[in-house]
Design a protein around this motif. Sequence first.
Motif, PDB file in Angstrom:
ATOM      1  N   VAL A  35       0.831  -1.202   0.000  1.00 39.16           N
ATOM      2  CA  VAL A  35       0.000   0.000   0.000  1.00 39.16           C
ATOM      3  C   VAL A  35       0.870   1.259   0.000  1.00 39.16           C
ATOM      4  O   VAL A  35       1.837   1.358   0.748  1.00 39.16           O
ATOM      5  N   GLN A  36       0.509   2.197  -0.866  1.00 37.27           N
ATOM      6  CA  GLN A  36       1.112   3.536  -0.836  1.00 37.27           C
ATOM      7  C   GLN A  36       0.090   4.484  -0.210  1.00 37.27           C
ATOM      8  O   GLN A  36      -1.100   4.408  -0.501  1.00 37.27           O
ATOM      9  N   VAL A  37       0.564   5.377   0.647  1.00 33.61           N
ATOM     10  CA  VAL A  37      -0.354   6.255   1.366  1.00 33.61           C
ATOM     11  C   VAL A  37       0.087   7.712   1.191  1.00 33.61           C
ATOM     12  O   VAL A  37       1.283   8.003   1.120  1.00 33.61           O
ATOM     13  N   TYR A  92      -5.283   8.942   1.205  1.00 33.49           N
ATOM     14  CA  TYR A  92      -5.420   8.096   0.018  1.00 33.49           C
ATOM     15  C   TYR A  92      -4.543   6.858   0.194  1.00 33.49           C
ATOM     16  O   TYR A  92      -3.371   6.961   0.553  1.00 33.49           O
ATOM     17  N   LEU A  93      -5.134   5.718  -0.073  1.00 32.74           N
ATOM     18  CA  LEU A  93      -4.405   4.447  -0.030  1.00 32.74           C
ATOM     19  C   LEU A  93      -4.451   3.833  -1.418  1.00 32.74           C
ATOM     20  O   LEU A  93      -5.533   3.591  -1.963  1.00 32.74           O
ATOM     21  N   LYS A  94      -3.267   3.584  -1.979  1.00 33.81           N
ATOM     22  CA  LYS A  94      -3.193   3.078  -3.349  1.00 33.81           C
ATOM     23  C   LYS A  94      -2.569   1.690  -3.364  1.00 33.81           C
ATOM     24  O   LYS A  94      -1.527   1.451  -2.754  1.00 33.81           O
ATOM     25  N   GLU A  95      -3.210   0.771  -4.087  1.00 35.23           N
ATOM     26  CA  GLU A  95      -2.708  -0.592  -4.217  1.00 35.23           C
ATOM     27  C   GLU A  95      -1.835  -0.722  -5.463  1.00 35.23           C
ATOM     28  O   GLU A  95      -1.880   0.134  -6.352  1.00 35.23           O
ATOM     29  N   PRO A  96      -1.037  -1.783  -5.547  1.00 35.49           N
ATOM     30  CA  PRO A  96      -0.125  -1.950  -6.696  1.00 35.49           C
ATOM     31  C   PRO A  96      -0.825  -1.969  -8.052  1.00 35.49           C
ATOM     32  O   PRO A  96      -0.247  -1.561  -9.050  1.00 35.49           O
ATOM     33  N   ASP A  97      -2.073  -2.440  -8.097  1.00 29.45           N
ATOM     34  CA  ASP A  97      -2.773  -2.491  -9.384  1.00 29.45           C
ATOM     35  C   ASP A  97      -3.389  -1.154  -9.774  1.00 29.45           C
ATOM     36  O   ASP A  97      -4.068  -1.033 -10.799  1.00 29.45           O
ATOM     37  N   GLY A  98      -3.148  -0.120  -8.958  1.00 29.69           N
ATOM     38  CA  GLY A  98      -3.639   1.217  -9.291  1.00 29.69           C
ATOM     39  C   GLY A  98      -4.924   1.602  -8.590  1.00 29.69           C
ATOM     40  O   GLY A  98      -5.301   2.784  -8.589  1.00 29.69           O
ATOM     41  N   ARG A  99      -5.620   0.657  -8.015  1.00 35.70           N
ATOM     42  CA  ARG A  99      -6.856   0.988  -7.300  1.00 35.70           C
ATOM     43  C   ARG A  99      -6.534   1.864  -6.095  1.00 35.70           C
ATOM     44  O   ARG A  99      -5.516   1.695  -5.448  1.00 35.70           O
ATOM     45  N   GLU A 100      -7.446   2.766  -5.804  1.00 37.75           N
ATOM     46  CA  GLU A 100      -7.182   3.734  -4.750  1.00 37.75           C
ATOM     47  C   GLU A 100      -8.417   3.881  -3.868  1.00 37.75           C
ATOM     48  O   GLU A 100      -9.553   3.880  -4.345  1.00 37.75           O
ATOM     49  N   CYS A 101      -8.178   4.011  -2.573  1.00 41.79           N
ATOM     50  CA  CYS A 101      -9.232   4.304  -1.602  1.00 41.79           C
ATOM     51  C   CYS A 101      -8.994   5.708  -1.049  1.00 41.79           C
ATOM     52  O   CYS A 101      -7.842   6.125  -0.872  1.00 41.79           O
ATOM     53  N   MET A 102     -10.076   6.392  -0.754  1.00 43.59           N
ATOM     54  CA  MET A 102      -9.952   7.727  -0.168  1.00 43.59           C
ATOM     55  C   MET A 102     -10.862   7.809   1.040  1.00 43.59           C
ATOM     56  O   MET A 102     -12.007   7.374   0.998  1.00 43.59           O
ATOM     57  N   GLU A 103     -10.307   8.331   2.118  1.00 45.86           N
ATOM     58  CA  GLU A 103     -11.103   8.550   3.315  1.00 45.86           C
ATOM     59  C   GLU A 103     -11.060  10.033   3.683  1.00 45.86           C
ATOM     60  O   GLU A 103     -10.010  10.680   3.641  1.00 45.86           O
ATOM     61  N   ARG A 104     -12.226  10.555   4.040  1.00 47.27           N
ATOM     62  CA  ARG A 104     -12.393  11.974   4.337  1.00 47.27           C
ATOM     63  C   ARG A 104     -12.538  12.158   5.843  1.00 47.27           C
ATOM     64  O   ARG A 104     -13.277  11.441   6.499  1.00 47.27           O
ATOM     65  N   TYR A 105     -11.797  13.123   6.390  1.00 48.13           N
ATOM     66  CA  TYR A 105     -11.827  13.384   7.825  1.00 48.13           C
ATOM     67  C   TYR A 105     -12.193  14.840   8.076  1.00 48.13           C
ATOM     68  O   TYR A 105     -11.465  15.751   7.664  1.00 48.13           O
ATOM     69  N   GLU A 106     -13.321  15.033   8.729  1.00 47.86           N
ATOM     70  CA  GLU A 106     -13.748  16.383   9.088  1.00 47.86           C
ATOM     71  C   GLU A 106     -12.858  16.923  10.201  1.00 47.86           C
ATOM     72  O   GLU A 106     -12.564  16.229  11.174  1.00 47.86           O
ATOM     73  N   GLY A 107     -12.446  18.177  10.039  1.00 51.56           N
ATOM     74  CA  GLY A 107     -11.494  18.763  10.970  1.00 51.56           C
ATOM     75  C   GLY A 107     -11.994  18.870  12.386  1.00 51.56           C
ATOM     76  O   GLY A 107     -11.207  18.805  13.343  1.00 51.56           O
ATOM     77  N   GLU A 108     -13.310  19.054  12.574  1.00 46.04           N
ATOM     78  CA  GLU A 108     -13.837  19.199  13.935  1.00 46.04           C
ATOM     79  C   GLU A 108     -13.648  17.906  14.736  1.00 46.04           C
ATOM     80  O   GLU A 108     -13.346  17.945  15.925  1.00 46.04           O
ATOM     81  N   GLU A 109     -13.821  16.784  14.057  1.00 49.66           N
ATOM     82  CA  GLU A 109     -13.695  15.497  14.743  1.00 49.66           C
ATOM     83  C   GLU A 109     -12.277  14.944  14.672  1.00 49.66           C
ATOM     84  O   GLU A 109     -11.798  14.321  15.627  1.00 49.66           O
ATOM     85  N   TYR A 110     -11.596  15.204  13.548  1.00 50.77           N
ATOM     86  CA  TYR A 110     -10.245  14.657  13.320  1.00 50.77           C
ATOM     87  C   TYR A 110      -9.303  15.805  12.961  1.00 50.77           C
ATOM     88  O   TYR A 110      -9.243  16.232  11.799  1.00 50.77           O
ATOM     89  N   PRO A 111      -8.586  16.347  13.925  1.00 50.95           N
ATOM     90  CA  PRO A 111      -7.657  17.451  13.639  1.00 50.95           C
ATOM     91  C   PRO A 111      -6.618  17.060  12.588  1.00 50.95           C
ATOM     92  O   PRO A 111      -6.226  15.894  12.480  1.00 50.95           O
ATOM     93  N   GLU A 112      -6.175  18.058  11.840  1.00 50.04           N
ATOM     94  CA  GLU A 112      -5.198  17.823  10.775  1.00 50.04           C
ATOM     95  C   GLU A 112      -3.954  17.100  11.282  1.00 50.04           C
ATOM     96  O   GLU A 112      -3.468  16.157  10.655  1.00 50.04           O
ATOM     97  N   GLU A 113      -3.451  17.514  12.428  1.00 51.11           N
ATOM     98  CA  GLU A 113      -2.227  16.908  12.948  1.00 51.11           C
ATOM     99  C   GLU A 113      -2.418  15.419  13.222  1.00 51.11           C
ATOM    100  O   GLU A 113      -1.530  14.603  12.940  1.00 51.11           O
ATOM    101  N   ALA A 114      -3.571  15.033  13.755  1.00 49.71           N
ATOM    102  CA  ALA A 114      -3.837  13.624  14.051  1.00 49.71           C
ATOM    103  C   ALA A 114      -3.905  12.805  12.772  1.00 49.71           C
ATOM    104  O   ALA A 114      -3.392  11.674  12.714  1.00 49.71           O
ATOM    105  N   VAL A 115      -4.511  13.370  11.727  1.00 47.32           N
ATOM    106  CA  VAL A 115      -4.624  12.651  10.447  1.00 47.32           C
ATOM    107  C   VAL A 115      -3.255  12.519   9.802  1.00 47.32           C
ATOM    108  O   VAL A 115      -2.899  11.463   9.259  1.00 47.32           O
ATOM    109  N   ARG A 116      -2.463  13.598   9.857  1.00 47.58           N
ATOM    110  CA  ARG A 116      -1.095  13.532   9.312  1.00 47.58           C
ATOM    111  C   ARG A 116      -0.267  12.467  10.053  1.00 47.58           C
ATOM    112  O   ARG A 116       0.453  11.684   9.436  1.00 47.58           O
ATOM    113  N   ARG A 117      -0.357  12.478  11.380  1.00 46.43           N
ATOM    114  CA  ARG A 117       0.410  11.526  12.179  1.00 46.43           C
ATOM    115  C   ARG A 117      -0.010  10.088  11.847  1.00 46.43           C
ATOM    116  O   ARG A 117       0.820   9.184  11.733  1.00 46.43           O
ATOM    117  N   PHE A 118      -1.305   9.888  11.653  1.00 48.35           N
ATOM    118  CA  PHE A 118      -1.818   8.563  11.299  1.00 48.35           C
ATOM    119  C   PHE A 118      -1.306   8.134   9.922  1.00 48.35           C
ATOM    120  O   PHE A 118      -0.924   6.973   9.718  1.00 48.35           O
TER     121      PHE A 118
END
Length: 205
Positions: A81-83, A97-123
């Motif tokens: 997985v590439q992230v 964004y999580l990308k698999e070797p075959d090119g498929r990609e997943c995207m997850e959206r995080y609202e800032g009120e619930e998930y601060p930017e720093e926490a998402v970056r650290r994750f």
Amino acid sequence: MADARKFVRELQSTARRETWQARTEVKRAEWAYRRRVRRAEFELEQLRTPHRGPRVERLGRITLHEHTVLVADEELRLPHVQVRFELARSKHVSYVYLKEPDGRECMERYEGEEYPEEAVRRFTVRIQNAAVAAQRLRERRAGTIRALEAGLREAEKATEPIAVAQERLEKTRARHSADRELPRARAALDDARKGWQDLTGRRPL
């Protein structure tokens, strides 16, 4: 009569016991062989298909395990997985964004009120580091897999104890088949029975 009958029983008992012991040795050798092969196959399978491993962290719908990333119920294997992290222009929403070797990609959206930017970056960084660690583990595991494959081939070839035990069983059977002592003892018992019949008019068992 009693002595002749006892002698026949002793000879038969000896033949059965020796044959049973030889047959048991064959079964033991076969069991040991199968156990060794199964153990090698199991160890190899464990390395070829590692489990998820313990859960490391969860953020929203993404769960990071030691060897995998789960997006809801979809499993993505590390280290493939590439992230990457992206921040929306509004700065109130983060994306992973999580990308698999075959090119498929997943995207997850995080609202800032619930998930601060720093926490998402650290994750996101934690997922990346887990992928790197999984790659290093995979490289080390490759050498272990080769060694286990060689061990499995060796285990599969190790049939000599079975062959030796089978040969011993065949020799035991052949020896008892060729042994004339039991037929002579049976003939002597038949003579004794015939003599008894001549005296009493009744043939004993």
